[in-house]
Design an enzyme around this catalytic site. Structure first.
Site, mmCIF file in Angstrom:
data_model
loop_
_atom_site.group_PDB
_atom_site.id
_atom_site.type_symbol
_atom_site.label_atom_id
_atom_site.label_comp_id
_atom_site.label_asym_id
_atom_site.label_seq_id
_atom_site.Cartn_x
_atom_site.Cartn_y
_atom_site.Cartn_z
ATOM 1 N N ARG A 128 7.531 -2.045 77.060
ATOM 2 C CA ARG A 128 7.990 -0.877 76.298
ATOM 3 C C ARG A 128 6.993 0.276 76.266
ATOM 4 N NH1 ARG A 128 9.956 -5.368 73.479
ATOM 5 N NH2 ARG A 128 12.256 -5.471 73.495
ATOM 6 N N LYS A 150 8.160 13.284 83.453
ATOM 7 C CA LYS A 150 9.381 12.759 84.052
ATOM 8 C C LYS A 150 9.019 11.637 85.014
ATOM 9 C CE LYS A 150 12.815 16.455 83.987
ATOM 10 N NZ LYS A 150 13.689 17.304 84.841
ATOM 11 N N GLU A 192 7.821 24.345 95.149
ATOM 12 C CA GLU A 192 7.732 24.272 93.696
ATOM 13 C C GLU A 192 6.855 25.391 93.138
ATOM 14 O OE1 GLU A 192 9.616 22.442 92.015
ATOM 15 O OE2 GLU A 192 10.114 20.636 93.142
ATOM 16 N N LYS A 234 4.353 25.302 83.934
ATOM 17 C CA LYS A 234 5.085 24.088 83.588
ATOM 18 C C LYS A 234 4.673 23.571 82.217
ATOM 19 C CE LYS A 234 7.089 19.871 85.207
ATOM 20 N NZ LYS A 234 7.378 18.979 86.344
ATOM 21 N N GLU A 244 13.968 18.144 78.003
ATOM 22 C CA GLU A 244 14.969 18.919 78.727
ATOM 23 C C GLU A 244 16.260 19.111 77.937
ATOM 24 O OE1 GLU A 244 17.072 18.593 83.014
ATOM 25 O OE2 GLU A 244 14.903 18.428 83.071
ATOM 26 N N ARG A 248 13.733 23.669 79.677
ATOM 27 C CA ARG A 248 13.093 22.906 80.744
ATOM 28 C C ARG A 248 14.010 22.755 81.957
ATOM 29 N NH1 ARG A 248 9.409 17.372 80.416
ATOM 30 N NH2 ARG A 248 9.176 17.140 82.671
ATOM 31 N N ASN A 252 14.573 23.377 87.332
ATOM 32 C CA ASN A 252 15.383 22.777 88.394
ATOM 33 C C ASN A 252 16.045 23.800 89.303
ATOM 34 O OD1 ASN A 252 15.014 19.975 87.728
ATOM 35 N ND2 ASN A 252 16.280 20.328 85.927
ATOM 36 N N HIS A 255 17.248 22.734 92.715
ATOM 37 C CA HIS A 255 17.217 21.278 92.787
ATOM 38 C C HIS A 255 18.611 20.652 92.847
ATOM 39 C CE1 HIS A 255 13.060 21.999 91.858
ATOM 40 N NE2 HIS A 255 12.777 20.718 91.789
ATOM 41 N N HIS A 259 18.875 18.256 95.772
ATOM 42 C CA HIS A 259 19.067 16.820 95.588
ATOM 43 C C HIS A 259 20.290 16.324 96.348
ATOM 44 C CE1 HIS A 259 16.636 16.620 91.550
ATOM 45 N NE2 HIS A 259 15.876 16.735 92.609
ATOM 46 N N HIS A 272 11.314 16.576 99.813
ATOM 47 C CA HIS A 272 11.887 17.150 98.592
ATOM 48 C C HIS A 272 11.702 18.660 98.545
ATOM 49 C CE1 HIS A 272 13.025 17.649 94.424
ATOM 50 N NE2 HIS A 272 11.836 18.127 94.138
#
Length: 369
Positions: A128, A150, A192, A234, A244, A248, A252, A255, A259, A272
């Site tokens: 956890r 993330k 990025e 960032k 997010e 935030r 993206n 993206h 993606h 990427h």
């Protein structure tokens, strides 16, 4: 060993998240310095998670830096986006469990974005949650994926669809390791970097435009500023919206398109950053169709992206309907509606559902089928 850089500056940033706050340190020769880890690792036991490409270059130096004060083990994974899976994640759990690591252990993620994401997710979920330190070895990871917490793995139906938010205890961005980065990987990281200028920092985009030759030549002082300014952007966004829920999502830009390209081409076929670069050009085209950008601005965006040695369009032979279907599985889908990150102006982005037929018109422009 990483390359220690003489006569260069060091940049220190703080990601302000209350009790989860942490430092980003940017300089040369960091990962081999024992002092760089002080305060970031609480207990004796450390598992370095790296890959087959990075391990021969830097694992021994990191191990030596940590071994004087910690019990260190190293797990080397295969290299590539195609290995960012639950099966690979299970390999990390196996090592942690077989060697009796407790909740006071620390994972050190030594590698690019794939290693940072998968090692971070292991840290987020093992017993956890245990600590982890990010040692990003690619430009893309140093300016983006190592910052913000993330973590996750890919599913065959979507990228980063299984994961958790889990902040590192420190990020050490060693500029020296970028000397060993292949040209294609370095360029992928620039996608990025350019993104920050497009969504919220027009002066930074103008600075990038003026300094691209020095950046492409990997001049150390210039790279430190590239990483510092990117991480500062960032860090501000993450501090305001850690999970997010709002702004935030602006990070993206490109993206959702990118993606879908990665999933359709097969993870690892396009890097990427390459997919994001093409995706940002597609997003600019969608914004143009809405009347938010004009043709001149779109050409300006494409020129900067091309000058960074990145693609400005996806492979034309892909199927329009298939890309649209993959985009519909994006994490930004809410109440069954896909939300897009688009530019109202260069340096100003929004998340919107109000794109009408513009998205489909963009897809029809870029894909032959």
């Amino acid at each position: 060993m990483s390359v220690a850089l003489e006569n260069t500056t060091r940049a220190d940033l703080r990601v302000e998240l209350g009790e989860r706050s942490y430092d980003i340190v940017i300089a040369g020769g960091l990962i081999d310095q024992p002092d760089a880890y002080n305060g970031a690792i609480r207990d004796k036991r450390v598992l370095i998670v790296t890959n087959e490409t990075v391990a021969p270059l830097y694992a021994a130096g990191v191990n030596k830096a940590l071994s004087a004060t910690h019990d260190v083990d190293t797990l080397t994974l295969p290299d590539g986006e195609q290995y960012k899976t639950l099966a690979t994640l299970d390999t990390i759990y196996d090592r942690l469990l077989e060697n009796g690591y407790g909740r006071d252990a620390t994972i050190v993620a030594l590698g690019g974005g794939v290693i940072g994401d998968i090692a971070g997710f292991a840290a987020a979920s093992y017993q956890r949650g245990i600590d982890f330190v990010q040692l990003p070895t690619t430009l893309l990871a140093q300016v983006d994926s190592s910052v913000g917490g993330k973590t996750g793995v890919n599913h065959r139906l979507g990228k980063n669809m299984i994961g958790a938010f889990h902040q590192p205890t420190r990020v050490l961005a060693d500029v020296g390791v970028l000397d060993s980065l292949p040209a294609r990987e370095f360029a992928a990281g620039m996608a990025e970097v350019i993104k920050y200028g497009l969504i919220r920092d027009r002066p930074f985009l103008d600075w990038l435009d003026a300094n691209l030759a020095a950046i492409n030549n990997r001049e150390p002082e210039v790279l430190i500023e590239v990483i510092r300014r990117s991480c500062a952007n960032k860090a501000e966004v993450v501090a305001a919206d850690e999970r997010e829920a709002g702004q935030r999502a602006l990070l993206n830009l490109g993206h959702t398109y990118g993606h879908a390209l990665e999933a359709e081409l097969g993870y690892g076929e396009w890097l990427h950053g390459e997919a994001v670069a093409a995706g940002m050009c597609m997003a600019a085209d969608t914004a143009r169709r809405l009347g938010w950008l004009d043709e001149r601005q779109c050409e300006h965006i494409e020129r900067i992206i091309s000058a960074a040695h990145l693609p400005v369009a996806p492979p034309r032979e892909l199927e329009c309907a298939r890309i649209r279907s993959l985009m519909a599985r994006d994490k930004k889908v809410a109440a069954g509606t896909l939300r897009l990150v688009l530019m109202r102006d260069i340096g100003e982005a929004v998340v919107t559902r109000d794109y009408g037929d513009a998205l489909d018109a963009t897809l029809k422009r870029y894909f032959a089928k």
